[in-house]
Scaffold this active site. Sequence first.
Site, PDB file in Angstrom:
ATOM      1  NE  ARG A  18      -3.493  -0.485   2.530  1.00  0.00           N
ATOM      2  CZ  ARG A  18      -4.360  -0.800   3.479  1.00  0.00           C
ATOM      3  NH1 ARG A  18      -4.830   0.125   4.287  1.00  0.00           N
ATOM      4  NH2 ARG A  18      -4.767  -2.048   3.618  1.00  0.00           N
ATOM      5  CB  SER A 106      -8.348  -0.626   2.954  1.00  0.00           C
ATOM      6  OG  SER A 106      -9.035  -1.064   4.090  1.00  0.00           O
ATOM      7  CG  HIS A 107      -9.062   2.030   6.729  1.00  0.00           C
ATOM      8  ND1 HIS A 107      -8.409   0.841   6.473  1.00  0.00           N
ATOM      9  CD2 HIS A 107      -8.322   2.676   7.655  1.00  0.00           C
ATOM     10  CE1 HIS A 107      -7.326   0.780   7.228  1.00  0.00           C
ATOM     11  NE2 HIS A 107      -7.248   1.875   7.956  1.00  0.00           N
ATOM     12  CE  LYS A 116      -7.297  -4.809   2.247  1.00  0.00           C
ATOM     13  NZ  LYS A 116      -8.634  -4.677   2.894  1.00  0.00           N
ATOM     14  CG  ASP A 242     -13.627  -0.664   4.947  1.00  0.00           C
ATOM     15  OD1 ASP A 242     -14.484  -1.407   4.422  1.00  0.00           O
ATOM     16  OD2 ASP A 242     -12.429  -0.980   5.041  1.00  0.00           O
ATOM     17  CG  ASP A 244     -11.669  -2.851   1.238  1.00  0.00           C
ATOM     18  OD1 ASP A 244     -11.960  -2.288   2.317  1.00  0.00           O
ATOM     19  OD2 ASP A 244     -10.800  -3.747   1.155  1.00  0.00           O
ATOM     20  CG  ASP A 246     -12.041  -5.157   4.352  1.00  0.00           C
ATOM     21  OD1 ASP A 246     -12.242  -4.006   4.801  1.00  0.00           O
ATOM     22  OD2 ASP A 246     -10.912  -5.550   3.987  1.00  0.00           O
ATOM     23  NE  ARG A 247     -10.551  -1.578   8.423  1.00  0.00           N
ATOM     24  CZ  ARG A 247      -9.652  -0.972   9.190  1.00  0.00           C
ATOM     25  NH1 ARG A 247     -10.045  -0.102  10.105  1.00  0.00           N
ATOM     26  NH2 ARG A 247      -8.370  -1.221   9.055  1.00  0.00           N
ATOM     27  CG  HIS A 329     -11.254  -6.313   9.409  1.00  0.00           C
ATOM     28  ND1 HIS A 329     -11.229  -6.492   8.047  1.00  0.00           N
ATOM     29  CD2 HIS A 329     -10.476  -5.234   9.653  1.00  0.00           C
ATOM     30  CE1 HIS A 329     -10.470  -5.558   7.486  1.00  0.00           C
ATOM     31  NE2 HIS A 329     -10.009  -4.784   8.442  1.00  0.00           N
TER      32      HIS A 329
END
Length: 468
Positions: A18, A106-107, A116, A242, A244, A246-247, A329
């Site tokens: 990242r 992501s966030h 990822k 978030d 993407d 996943d949260r 998560h």
Amino acid sequence: MTFRHRFDPTTLREYDIRGIVGKTLGPEDAHAIGRTFASLVARAGGRRLVIGHDGRLSSPSLEHALVEGAMASGMAVQRIGCGPTPMLYFAAIALGADAAVMVTGSHNPPDYNGFKMVRANRPFFGAQIRELGRLSAAGDVIPHRSGTVRDVDIRPAYVTRLLRDQGSGPRPLKVVWDNASSAAGDVLSMLVARLPGTHHILNGDIDGHFPAHHPDPTIPANMRQLAAAVRAEKADIGLAFDGDADRLGVVDETGTIIWADQLLVLLARDVLRTRPGATIIADVKASQILFDEIARAGGTPLMWKSGHSPIKTRMAETDALLAGEMSGHFFFADHWYGFDDALYAAVRVLEMVSHLKTPLSALRTALPARVSTPELRFDCPESRKFAVIAEVAARLEKTGATVCAIDGVRVSTPDGWWLLRASNTQAALTARAEGTTGTALARLQAELCAQLAQSGIAAPDFTEAGNN
């Protein structure tokens, strides 16, 4: 064709790759990831690779370069397009792929992006990412060969699978969703069209500018719009993602945030009703209340390292049915695949709430009360952060303190606990403390600060401490 590429070392992180687009990360890095990761997959006998991307402005160009790199290593690439990260994990399983890569920031802020990776449906992280960097720098890849690419629309199958185990609760719900302009937008629209109850979506369009607010539901300021909408709509619950998806973040019918460890208590009780004795994992940042309540409900609580990759790995090792992190998560292996998926977690939460005879807030307020700080992140030189943890651990050992050292140091006392750990992604330390009373919390904070002072590190600002 000669290949050799060096990544900016700051981009090779513990759980993913990242960086800041245009500064530390660009299409040439994406191509190198495709070329090198695909070579690792090919050397292990694999050939099928699934690739997806989130809704960030830079994601399409990075995804294109990633695909080109993977094809140069002979991969049969299946492109699933823009969507949430957990949809990529699902696609890898449903399509029988050997590995998968998601382009996502992501966030993080809009100018960030990253990658990822999973191989054989297991997280690709830590030493594996460092090895990828080494191989890329050395040009140690398989000879160039032409692969193939085809587009696959996995969204209908994913939504159908999300709904497969969803029961019909006795109470129809009114739900507000904050998509936060995330990559889940299209999938979320398909999902709510098939869910019972009434649904209102905020920020449903995928937009890499994130115009309404930053896409991180762990920050209270980012939940204000959702909380206000829940109160205005007189909804039963609010759910937030978030960038993407996943949260997951949750507010009850009063607009009050239900923190991740509180939500995991409720989900654990729900799982344990039908799976008594199940192992349930939470990270070291979670409240002691969570571990106590899991045991009280007949489960086997297990504390583990923070990070979605270590959690998923530990779940597989212990056959745990559920896990969660303070970062939002949630991982279900009960009727699901063990990966973190905010959409699936949301469906499970809704099913649980639909069976309640009381408002969701009643479950929140019935939990034992504690006083805690938020997770505080503060600067520490990269060269010192792990050394500081080792110094503190050595001093604590001499005092006979009760310490859990699986991820930093978590010190337990009769009236609370405090945690100090090194960030795996930044030149920083993180700290958190929880006490049975305000007085206990103040004492625990003082202990933590004293240990930092002995290692020459300025203490974080604890003025935000309060009831979490």
